[in-house]
Write an enzyme that holds these catalytic residues in place. Structure first.
Site, PDB file in Angstrom:
ATOM      1  N   HIS A  43       0.412  -1.223   0.024  1.00  0.00           N
ATOM      2  CA  HIS A  43      -0.511  -0.287   0.246  1.00  0.00           C
ATOM      3  C   HIS A  43       0.601   1.118  -0.242  1.00  0.00           C
ATOM      4  O   HIS A  43       1.698   1.480   1.223  1.00  0.00           O
ATOM      5  CB  HIS A  43      -0.269   0.354   1.243  1.00  0.00           C
ATOM      6  CG  HIS A  43      -1.423   1.204   0.860  1.00  0.00           C
ATOM      7  ND1 HIS A  43      -2.956   1.251   1.834  1.00  0.00           N
ATOM      8  CD2 HIS A  43      -2.238   2.229   0.800  1.00  0.00           C
ATOM      9  CE1 HIS A  43      -3.568   2.095   2.233  1.00  0.00           C
ATOM     10  NE2 HIS A  43      -2.929   2.320   1.304  1.00  0.00           N
ATOM     11  N   GLU A  70      -1.499  -1.068  -3.698  1.00  0.00           N
ATOM     12  CA  GLU A  70      -2.798  -0.694  -3.623  1.00  0.00           C
ATOM     13  C   GLU A  70      -2.453   1.211  -3.136  1.00  0.00           C
ATOM     14  O   GLU A  70      -1.822   1.143  -3.070  1.00  0.00           O
ATOM     15  CB  GLU A  70      -3.299  -1.056  -1.879  1.00  0.00           C
ATOM     16  CG  GLU A  70      -3.526  -2.469  -1.474  1.00  0.00           C
ATOM     17  CD  GLU A  70      -4.101  -2.961  -0.728  1.00  0.00           C
ATOM     18  OE1 GLU A  70      -4.425  -3.536  -0.395  1.00  0.00           O
ATOM     19  OE2 GLU A  70      -3.341  -2.511   0.131  1.00  0.00           O
ATOM     20  N   HIS A 215      -8.863  -7.392   4.565  1.00  0.00           N
ATOM     21  CA  HIS A 215      -8.579  -6.323   5.419  1.00  0.00           C
ATOM     22  C   HIS A 215      -9.250  -7.723   6.568  1.00  0.00           C
ATOM     23  O   HIS A 215     -10.373  -8.090   7.008  1.00  0.00           O
ATOM     24  CB  HIS A 215      -9.253  -5.783   5.479  1.00  0.00           C
ATOM     25  CG  HIS A 215      -8.920  -4.383   6.615  1.00  0.00           C
ATOM     26  ND1 HIS A 215      -8.052  -3.081   6.375  1.00  0.00           N
ATOM     27  CD2 HIS A 215     -10.111  -3.549   7.518  1.00  0.00           C
ATOM     28  CE1 HIS A 215      -7.826  -2.833   7.223  1.00  0.00           C
ATOM     29  NE2 HIS A 215      -9.011  -2.944   8.031  1.00  0.00           N
TER      30      HIS A 215
END
Length: 262
Positions: A43, A70, A215
């Site tokens: 990310h 991400e 997640h």
């Protein structure tokens, strides 16, 4: 089931001390050499709290595994990723709030500029995925914008499962909204969260959209998701890195892979 390993928190440890270790490339090759990891997820946040632009460049230059990046729709990040000589295998667009500890929910598909960012990546030949809550509106938005993958936010499911079947509610960072709920209420909400993931995964499948999920997934709550036949990929990071602190990264990866690749 494809196993995407998120290695953000390998870099979090490095950035806490602003030093050179642990080395992100070493983590990459440990993952590769297990022959159980299908892709690496990172990310690239606006605040650069862990992954840095240089990490992206190094990973894309030498990684033998596909790289999933991400990121938000921040202009500077979009321009950086679109300018890369070595392209990621996909970019997953996520919501981002500078004050959040971690991503708090799925992407708001009415976000101004989202369509333009998707087109920018498509114009560079970069596949796009959207990190969304398991809702029909999100699937229709993806279809309208020629997005062939979505990643369902599993945080609600994961938090409920943890509250019921672990000691999460007795820990210092217990979720206050779940702490005072009785087991019956938690079970009902967990069941509904799972059903929603399953329903929307099936819906996506019939729309021709590949479904990923991630997640808050860990060694306990991931098992139930394997019952969703249209789910193709799981992206998991924090729980694997947490276990790696105690048992080593290779063993932590292999233990997770044993669960999700049965």
């Amino acid at each position: 089931m494809r196993f995407g390993l998120n290695i953000d928190h390998i870099v979090t440890l490095r950035e806490i001390r602003k030093t050179y270790e642990p080395e992100i490339l070493e983590a990459l090759f440990i993952a590769k050499n297990t022959h159980k990891v299908d892709l690496i997820t990172i990310h690239l946040r606006e605040d650069k709290r862990h992954i840095q632009n240089e990490d992206v460049l190094r990973l894309l230059e030498i990684s033998p595994l596909p790289i999933n990046i991400e990121c938000s729709i921040n202009v500077a990040i979009t321009d950086f990723l679109c300018s890369l000589k070595n392209k990621p295998s996909k970019v997953t667009i996520v919501p981002e709030n500078r004050n959040e500890v971690t991503t708090e929910g799925g992407l708001d598909c009415s976000l101004k500029g989202l369509g333009e960012v998707i087109r920018a990546y498509h114009n560079k030949g970069i596949e796009v995925s959207l990190f969304v809550d398991p809702l029909k509106d999100a699937l229709h938005f993806a279809k309208e914008h020629q997005v062939k993958q979505v990643e369902f936010h599993t945080g609600v499911y994961a938090n409920l499962h943890n509250a019921l079947y672990s000691n999460a509610n007795n820990q210092i960072h217990a979720i206050s909204a779940l702490k005072d709920k009785c087991p019956k209420e938690l079970k009902e909400e967990l069941h509904n969260a799972f059903l929603q993931l399953r329903r929307m995964s099936k819906e996506a499948f019939f729309m021709g959209i590949v479904v990923c999920a991630g997640h808050g997934l860990n060694y306990t709550n991931v098992k139930e998701l394997l019952k969703i036949p249209s789910l193709r990929e799981l992206n998991i990071g924090h729980s694997v890195v947490s276990k790696a602190v105690l048992v080593g990264l290779e063993k932590a990866i292999l233990e997770m892979a044993q669960l999700i690749k049965r």
